[in-house]
Motif scaffolding. Structure first.
Motif, PDB file in Angstrom:
ATOM      1  N   GLY A   1       0.789  -1.091   0.020  1.00 12.58           N
ATOM      2  CA  GLY A   1      -0.004   0.016   0.099  1.00 12.58           C
ATOM      3  C   GLY A   1       0.959   1.397   0.043  1.00 12.58           C
ATOM      4  O   GLY A   1       1.900   1.281   0.650  1.00 12.58           O
TER       5      GLY A   1
ATOM      6  N   ASP B   1      -4.495   1.527   2.285  1.00 18.19           N
ATOM      7  CA  ASP B   1      -4.446   0.958   0.882  1.00 18.19           C
ATOM      8  C   ASP B   1      -4.132  -0.325   0.682  1.00 18.19           C
ATOM      9  O   ASP B   1      -4.742  -1.154   0.004  1.00 18.19           O
ATOM     10  CB  ASP B   1      -3.490   1.998   0.229  1.00 18.19           C
ATOM     11  CG  ASP B   1      -3.258   1.668  -1.366  1.00 18.19           C
ATOM     12  OD1 ASP B   1      -4.379   1.329  -1.894  1.00 18.19           O
ATOM     13  OD2 ASP B   1      -2.052   1.780  -1.689  1.00 18.19           O
TER      14      ASP B   1
ATOM     15  N   GLY C   1      -8.292  -0.240  -3.237  1.00 19.77           N
ATOM     16  CA  GLY C   1      -7.363   0.683  -2.460  1.00 19.77           C
ATOM     17  C   GLY C   1      -7.499   2.204  -2.791  1.00 19.77           C
ATOM     18  O   GLY C   1      -8.492   2.679  -3.434  1.00 19.77           O
TER      19      GLY C   1
END
Length: 368
Positions: free
Chosen positions: A43, A109, A346
């Protein structure tokens, strides 16, 4: 979710043109990116602090130090790492909202990529696209300003925001309003450059029918903003002053703010930003998403936030080419004044390896 490491990436992207505000001139965007690595996904998050502590007390290297020494170790102690747990784990560390926000969104994310859920859906977005406004910096002359404004309108931007400061306020605003007529939405942003003693002068902006004057006084002066609001016809919007949900309530109930600009980095993250959105909605106060010259990482996340229902005013989420000839993600583009909210898992974007390498200054890894 299990984290295996956090990576910090310092990047520098030249701006297509210098961007001047009341607190300085920026020629490039120096940003700190946070990468959260798990066994299955990664992420990304962006810290919106500037290189120097001019907009706020935070700055890039200070945020990195806070992440390395305090914030990442606090997260590493969690048995199950989620964005919600991260917020609670970081409360013991005072301040550093931009560093906290970057770590939170990187983890969120990764969490949402693992769940195959877009950030917009997670936050509660209701729109597939958001209207795009543009922030115009202080220029060397009024003709230069008018040329810039014409260019942004021709590109499709739906609202113009002018940066102002003492000595660059009434004349440029009058020139733009007379040049454009009354149909184009126009507002100004002072970044705290005035004092309450300037109230009579600021009232000279009232005839131009501005949407708002953003952050006219210093950030900690809610009482002054409330007093100023009683002396102006132009609504006051607060930016730097609103640092938490509690501060938002205080700003609204004191009469200091008729509008609030929500910047996730300034308030400590996207979950806090959503709470402030909900508070403002309950009080009937409109909000919009402000910009901090983000790369595509931060810009994509801001688009998801701006699609929530009470973001009823045009914000500063502009296309990548407003600031960068080459973004570190595939460019975020505007069409007919609108930018689509990413629909991938995300935040919906990730860095282009070649662009990230070109912009890279240095990196540091923290194994967990």
């Amino acid at each position: 979710m299990k984290l295996t490491r956090i990576e910090l990436h310092w990047v520098r992207l030249p701006l297509v043109a210098p961007f001047r505000t009341s607190f300085g001139v920026e020629y490039d965007r120096e940003a700190l990116l946070v990468k959260a690595v798990t066994p299955d996904v990664v992420g990304w998050g962006e810290c919106v602090a500037l290189p120097q502590p001019l907009y706020s007390a935070e700055y890039v290297d200070g945020a990195a130090d806070a992440l390395i020494r305090f914030l990442v170790p606090a997260v590493s102690a969690l048995p199950d790492v989620t964005a919600a747990a991260v917020g609670a784990a970081l409360t013991a560390v005072k301040g550093h909202p931009m560093a906290k926000a970057a770590l939170e969104i990187a983890i969120l994310d990764a969490q949402l990529r693992q769940a195959n859920m877009p950030l917009a859906d997670y936050l509660g977005a209701v729109r597939p696209a958001v209207p795009s406004g543009v922030s115009v910096g202080i220029m060397a002359s009024i003709p230069e300003l008018l040329d810039a404004v014409d260019g942004y309108l021709a590109a499709g931007y739906q609202r113009i925001k002018l940066k102002i400061q003492p000595g660059w306020d009434v004349a440029p605003v009058r020139a733009v309003r007379e040049h454009l007529g009354d149909a184009v939405p126009l507002q100004v942003d002072a970044n705290g450059a005035y004092t309450l003693a300037d109230a009579v002068h600021l009232a000279r902006l009232d005839p131009f029918e501005l949407l708002m004057i953003e952050q006219p006084l210093v950030e900690d002066d809610l009482r002054g903003h409330a007093a100023l609001a009683r002396r102006l016809r132009t609504p006051i919007c607060l930016d730097e002053s609103v640092t938490s949900p509690a501060r938002a309530v205080e700003a609204i109930e004191s009469g200091a703010a008729a509008v609030i600009n929500i910047k996730p980095g300034r308030v400590g993250g996207y979950l806090q930003a959503r709470r402030i959105h909900d508070i403002c909605a309950a009080h009937g106060v409109p909000v919009w998403v402000g910009g901090m010259l983000e790369t595509g990482i931060g810009r994509a996340a801001n688009l998801a936030l701006a699609a929530l229902p009470n973001f009823s005013l045009v914000g500063d989420v502009s296309a990548s080419d407003r600031f960068f000839a080459r973004d570190i993600t595939p460019p975020i583009t505007m069409r007919d004044g609108w930018i689509e909210v990413p629909t991938g898992p995300g935040i919906g974007v990730e860095p282009d390896d070649a662009a990230l390498k070109e912009a890279s200054v240095r990196s540091e890894w923290i194994d967990l």
